[in-house]
Design a protein around this motif. Structure first.
Motif, PDB file in Angstrom:
ATOM      1  N   TYR A 107      -4.657  -3.985 -29.003  1.00 38.59           N
ATOM      2  CA  TYR A 107      -3.190  -4.113 -28.982  1.00 38.59           C
ATOM      3  C   TYR A 107      -2.532  -3.227 -27.916  1.00 38.59           C
ATOM      4  N   GLY A 108      -3.206  -3.104 -26.786  1.00 35.35           N
ATOM      5  CA  GLY A 108      -2.624  -2.373 -25.665  1.00 35.35           C
ATOM      6  C   GLY A 108      -2.795  -0.877 -25.710  1.00 35.35           C
ATOM      7  N   SER A 109      -3.612  -0.376 -26.628  1.00 41.13           N
ATOM      8  CA  SER A 109      -3.702   1.083 -26.796  1.00 41.13           C
ATOM      9  C   SER A 109      -4.836   1.743 -26.020  1.00 41.13           C
ATOM     10  N   TRP A 110      -5.951   1.021 -25.797  1.00 48.02           N
ATOM     11  CA  TRP A 110      -7.115   1.622 -25.143  1.00 48.02           C
ATOM     12  C   TRP A 110      -7.136   1.283 -23.654  1.00 48.02           C
ATOM     13  N   TYR A 111      -7.297   2.329 -22.846  1.00 50.27           N
ATOM     14  CA  TYR A 111      -7.381   2.171 -21.391  1.00 50.27           C
ATOM     15  C   TYR A 111      -8.624   2.871 -20.862  1.00 50.27           C
ATOM     16  N   HIS A 139     -15.883  -6.133 -31.355  1.00 47.05           N
ATOM     17  CA  HIS A 139     -14.833  -5.161 -31.060  1.00 47.05           C
ATOM     18  C   HIS A 139     -14.340  -5.341 -29.627  1.00 47.05           C
ATOM     19  N   LYS A 140     -13.055  -5.113 -29.414  1.00 47.74           N
ATOM     20  CA  LYS A 140     -12.422  -5.491 -28.156  1.00 47.74           C
ATOM     21  C   LYS A 140     -12.870  -4.684 -26.941  1.00 47.74           C
ATOM     22  N   LEU A 191      -6.071   6.798 -24.759  1.00 52.27           N
ATOM     23  CA  LEU A 191      -4.924   6.181 -25.420  1.00 52.27           C
ATOM     24  C   LEU A 191      -3.730   6.166 -24.474  1.00 52.27           C
ATOM     25  N   ALA A 192      -2.995   5.063 -24.479  1.00 48.62           N
ATOM     26  CA  ALA A 192      -1.872   4.908 -23.558  1.00 48.62           C
ATOM     27  C   ALA A 192      -0.595   4.570 -24.326  1.00 48.62           C
ATOM     28  N   GLY A 193       0.495   4.547 -23.584  1.00 49.41           N
ATOM     29  CA  GLY A 193       1.777   4.161 -24.171  1.00 49.41           C
ATOM     30  C   GLY A 193       2.245   5.137 -25.226  1.00 49.41           C
ATOM     31  N   SER A 194       2.725   4.618 -26.339  1.00 48.67           N
ATOM     32  CA  SER A 194       3.301   5.463 -27.386  1.00 48.67           C
ATOM     33  C   SER A 194       2.261   6.314 -28.107  1.00 48.67           C
TER      34      SER A 194
END
Length: 285
Positions: A32-36, A60-61, A235-238
């Protein structure tokens, strides 16, 4: 036999002229956009036009990245374990690929000299609790009769110990082990009840716990070379503010720990850590 490191659990193994791409996660934003990736991974699909097979260990993604697979040649066959439920097979078929299902421990012929085997983590332990915990995971063995490569992915020793000991007995000499070494869990960074002191203690405890279990796996297989890999992310973003609270270290930190804390137990095993795009020749070292 050669292994090329890309990022996280993504590697290419070359055996007897055949190239197998393992768990391609090349686009950022898993879960959901969290792992970079860090450092960022510059993905160029054409660089993988010479791949003969893709191996997907589990759903797993950071191992099955739909966007990454969609950018690759759909004619490349995908090697997977034949699970009790066809969930992984159907996921890969929806992406336009032809999955080849392989039974637990079955020899899949690559060439006249080489073979590929995939093992179900669920079928690799006598523990009912561990079997339930690892029901979707797999790991693989690639061999050409002279050199043997083992990729344990996200599996620590307690998940697969029964089968790993059989593999060691069957092959004798293990030349290269790509081994898990760190945690990709949400603990302790999302446990709000921990005080700052408790958080620091838990980070240190779980970090050491992961390293020590990895060391036991390495010692059990006793490979000539081993590479700490898989599970690393940022972890990225919020969620970026949680990065310094994670139990997630770099392969370089793992290498330092193994060499400082196990100078005798792992004295016959050389740790290999590679940057993106670096190829290691397992045959010649």
């Amino acid at each position: 036999m050669k292994v090329t490191y890309h990022t996280a659990a993504s590697i290419t193994v070359e055996v007897d002229g055949i190239k197998i791409l393992c768990d391609p996660w090349f686009y950022p934003g898993a879960f959901y956009g969290s792992w970079y990736h860090y450092p960022p991974f510059d993905f160029e699909p054409s660089e993988f036009d010479d791949i003969d097979y893709i191996y997907i260990s589990h759903a797993h993604k950071d191992h099955l990245c739909s966007k990454s697979l969609a950018a690759l040649n759909k004619k490349i066959p995908v090697l997977i374990h034949k699970f009790r439920s066809p969930f992984l097979k159907k996921m890969i078929e929806r992406l336009g690929f032809n999955p080849i299902e392989i039974e637990h421990g079955e020899h899949y012929k690559l060439t006249n000299k080489s073979h590929f085997r995939v093992f179900s983590s669920q079928d690799s332990t006598n523990s009912v609790a561990e079997a339930k915990q690892t029901a979707i995971d797999t790991y693989c063995v690639i061999s050409d009769g002279k050199n043997t490569f083992v990729n344990t992915n996200d599996n620590f020793i307690e998940n697969i110990e029964t089968e790993i000991k059989k593999i060691k007995k069957q092959y004798g000499k293990i030349d290269f082990l790509a081994s898990v070494y760190t945690s990709a869990s949400c603990y302790p960074q999302t446990t709000l009840s921990l005080s700052e002191d408790d958080l620091k203690r838990e980070i240190n405890r779980v970090t050491k716990w992961c390293y020590d279990r990895a060391a036991t796996l390495i010692k059990t297989l006793n490979p000539r070379y081993y590479m700490p890999f898989a599970g690393s992310y940022l972890l990225a973003g919020s969620l970026a503010h949680l990065n310094n609270k994670r139990v997630n270290t770099s392969p370089y930190e793992a290498k330092k720990y193994f060499e400082e804390n196990y100078p005798y137990m792992l004295k016959d095993n050389q740790c290999v850590v590679m940057n993106k795009g670096v190829t290691f020749n397992i045959t010649t070292g």
